[in-house]
Design a protein around this motif. Structure first.
Motif, PDB file in Angstrom:
ATOM      1  N   ARG A 229       0.173   5.920  -9.977  1.00  0.00           N
ATOM      2  CA  ARG A 229       0.049   7.328 -10.366  1.00  0.00           C
ATOM      3  C   ARG A 229       1.125   7.690 -11.392  1.00  0.00           C
ATOM      4  O   ARG A 229       0.836   8.256 -12.451  1.00  0.00           O
TER       5      ARG A 229
ATOM      6  N   SER B 128       0.825  -1.212   0.000  1.00  0.00           N
ATOM      7  CA  SER B 128       0.000   0.000   0.000  1.00  0.00           C
ATOM      8  C   SER B 128       0.861   1.264   0.000  1.00  0.00           C
ATOM      9  O   SER B 128       0.401   2.330  -0.399  1.00  0.00           O
TER      10      SER B 128
ATOM     11  N   LYS C  52      -5.198   1.864  -4.621  1.00  0.00           N
ATOM     12  CA  LYS C  52      -5.358   1.819  -3.169  1.00  0.00           C
ATOM     13  C   LYS C  52      -6.571   0.976  -2.806  1.00  0.00           C
ATOM     14  O   LYS C  52      -6.499   0.083  -1.945  1.00  0.00           O
ATOM     15  N   GLY C  53      -7.675   1.251  -3.490  1.00  0.00           N
ATOM     16  CA  GLY C  53      -8.884   0.493  -3.218  1.00  0.00           C
ATOM     17  C   GLY C  53      -8.742  -0.977  -3.548  1.00  0.00           C
ATOM     18  O   GLY C  53      -9.202  -1.856  -2.797  1.00  0.00           O
TER      19      GLY C  53
ATOM     20  N   GLU D 151      -4.212   6.140  -8.858  1.00  0.00           N
ATOM     21  CA  GLU D 151      -3.711   5.973  -7.492  1.00  0.00           C
ATOM     22  C   GLU D 151      -4.822   5.492  -6.565  1.00  0.00           C
ATOM     23  O   GLU D 151      -4.650   4.533  -5.808  1.00  0.00           O
ATOM     24  N   ASP D 152      -5.971   6.133  -6.674  1.00  0.00           N
ATOM     25  CA  ASP D 152      -7.091   5.753  -5.809  1.00  0.00           C
ATOM     26  C   ASP D 152      -7.576   4.339  -6.099  1.00  0.00           C
ATOM     27  O   ASP D 152      -7.880   3.565  -5.183  1.00  0.00           O
ATOM     28  N   LEU D 153      -7.650   4.002  -7.376  1.00  0.00           N
ATOM     29  CA  LEU D 153      -8.113   2.664  -7.739  1.00  0.00           C
ATOM     30  C   LEU D 153      -7.165   1.604  -7.181  1.00  0.00           C
ATOM     31  O   LEU D 153      -7.601   0.573  -6.653  1.00  0.00           O
TER      32      LEU D 153
ATOM     33  N   PRO E 121       0.168   2.329  -4.938  1.00  0.00           N
ATOM     34  CA  PRO E 121      -0.689   3.418  -5.414  1.00  0.00           C
ATOM     35  C   PRO E 121       0.103   4.553  -6.064  1.00  0.00           C
ATOM     36  O   PRO E 121      -0.225   4.996  -7.175  1.00  0.00           O
ATOM     37  N   ARG E 122       1.163   4.971  -5.421  1.00  0.00           N
ATOM     38  CA  ARG E 122       1.897   6.084  -6.011  1.00  0.00           C
ATOM     39  C   ARG E 122       2.644   5.664  -7.261  1.00  0.00           C
ATOM     40  O   ARG E 122       2.921   6.480  -8.142  1.00  0.00           O
TER      41      ARG E 122
ATOM     42  N   GLY F 216      -4.496  10.660 -10.653  1.00  0.00           N
ATOM     43  CA  GLY F 216      -5.115  10.596  -9.333  1.00  0.00           C
ATOM     44  C   GLY F 216      -6.071   9.418  -9.216  1.00  0.00           C
ATOM     45  O   GLY F 216      -6.071   8.697  -8.214  1.00  0.00           O
ATOM     46  N   LEU F 217      -6.832   9.210 -10.269  1.00  0.00           N
ATOM     47  CA  LEU F 217      -7.774   8.088 -10.263  1.00  0.00           C
ATOM     48  C   LEU F 217      -7.032   6.755 -10.179  1.00  0.00           C
ATOM     49  O   LEU F 217      -7.415   5.864  -9.411  1.00  0.00           O
TER      50      LEU F 217
END
Lengths: 229, 229
Positions: free
Chosen positions: B97, B89, B201-202, B197-199, B93-94, B194-195
């Motif tokens: 990105r 994690s 993470k999720g 990264e969020d995806l 994510p980064r 950004g999306l």
DNA sequence: GTGCGCAAGACTGTATACAACTTTGTGTTC
DNA sequence: GAACACAAAGTTGTATACAGTCTTGCGCAC
């Protein structure tokens, strides 16, 4: 004192540890050829053990092995240097944050003792030891965060950073960055997680900017690139 | 098809790769004892080579080696499982990105082909291969981000995740999470950093929550803990 | 003198041999 | 019958031996 590495029998872990220590303290410069027979004689073990140790170090990217051409102390490229610090910047700030949230008085005391040792080594002029302790500080923080897996990654990255420093450090920033460690310790002691994260981020940026990572550099260009102009 | 691993001579890299593949595809369950002579006979190499391969795998935490007691396929503890996903994690994510910011049409096409293969494997019922491809997807993203160092870490974490899944996966979430990969691909293709990264993470959170990491579990308790009540 | 080819040296890659340790099965004693 | 001691089998840890490959230095031809 007394490294965990020093007092053991002739197993490959020990040989690997002794070699890693020498690399970490800049006693084995990047590019040094490591001949199996020679290393074996030094440590009083057979090539079997040396080979195993070299393979471990190769796995950590401290040593490069080419088939039939032997093992050399690694010479990280500029690209690799950037990648190492990129990885550190992903791992360490948020780990420092966790550490700040979890640290106990015992942790803080141990870290303080560690910093004291760093200062001692610096004042004693033992820059190799100072460099190594300074790297270990970062690993200790991951241990405080209770993240052994991340700590192992950071340990590897710190070791590689030591090679990078050997190759790309520009002396002008001679002031050793132990101030940063002091500030980090205080943030941890006070449980200021956000501050610890920011300090670590800044500390790593300072480290990178004290390197000369413009392509023209002098060091690892392996002979082919070195003899152009 | 055609894994980079399959067609080579008997060097230890190959043996390590073949073993890693078998572990990754859940053909070698956690805890399996790996006897050097036996493995050597299977691959037609001597114990020297096998030993070297096992040490590599031990370094990646896919195998545990105890002095004089041999090598076993690792059995990550619950703590280790948490640590592995904590590390992921921080890294992934980064990195997703960055990948979104850098990806070229070629990258996207290759990723799409990769996902197609995943679907194929799933529909063919080859869950081992599907699992492995699904892990490789994460490594590919780090490669697109042009971060080989981080990619190597992720590759290791993905391999360990495979062991973790073997031990702690709760079947009820049988729906394979390839939707997440599709969504990620689209975010990368559209350059939505950004999306992405969020995806990611999720996606990782979903993965963790599909595991049963409450202490009481059945799997790795090595006999001593298993026979208490 | 320059360039090529070949042979000797050096080092690595792999296999095998032996020693040490761990485990397991058997026999003996209480 | 239970517990202990000892012996045998199996497996790992390390050293050594041999084969293959790369490098280097010498000599010969031009």
């Amino acid at each position: 004192m007394s490294d965990a590495v020093s007092a053991m029998d002739g197993t490959s872990i020990t040989v690997a540890g002794r070699l890693a220590l020498a690399i970490h303290e800049h006693r084995l410069p990047p590019g040094t050829k490591l001949i199996e027979d020679e290393v074996g004689e030094i440590f009083g073990v057979s090539r079997t053990v040396v080979r195993s140790a070299l393979q471990q170090l190769a796995h950590d990217r401290l040593v490069t092995m080419q088939k039939n051409r032997g093992a050399h102390v690694a010479q990280p490229t500029i690209r690799e240097a950037r990648e190492v610090f990129e990885a550190r910047s992903l791992l360490e700030p948020r780990t420092a944050r966790s550490a700040a949230a979890r640290s106990t008085p015992t942790d803080i005391a141990r870290l303080q003792a560690h910093i004291d040792e760093e200062h001692l080594a610096i004042h004693a002029g033992d820059s190799g030891r100072a460099l190594r302790l300074s790297g270990l500080f970062h690993v200790e923080i991951a241990r405080i965060a209770d993240q052994d897996t991340i700590a192992a990654f950071i340990a590897q990255l710190v070791a590689r950073s030591s090679l990078i420093i050997a190759l790309y450090w520009q002396k002008r920033t001679a002031l050793c960055e132990s101030h940063a460690h002091d500030a980090l310790l205080r943030a941890l002691a006070d449980g200021k997680a956000g501050l610890a994260e920011d300090l670590m981020k800044g500390h790593l940026l300072d480290l990178v900017s004290s390197l000369d990572l413009r392509g023209a550099a002098a060091a690892p260009t392996s002979l082919k690139d070195a003899l152009r102009p």
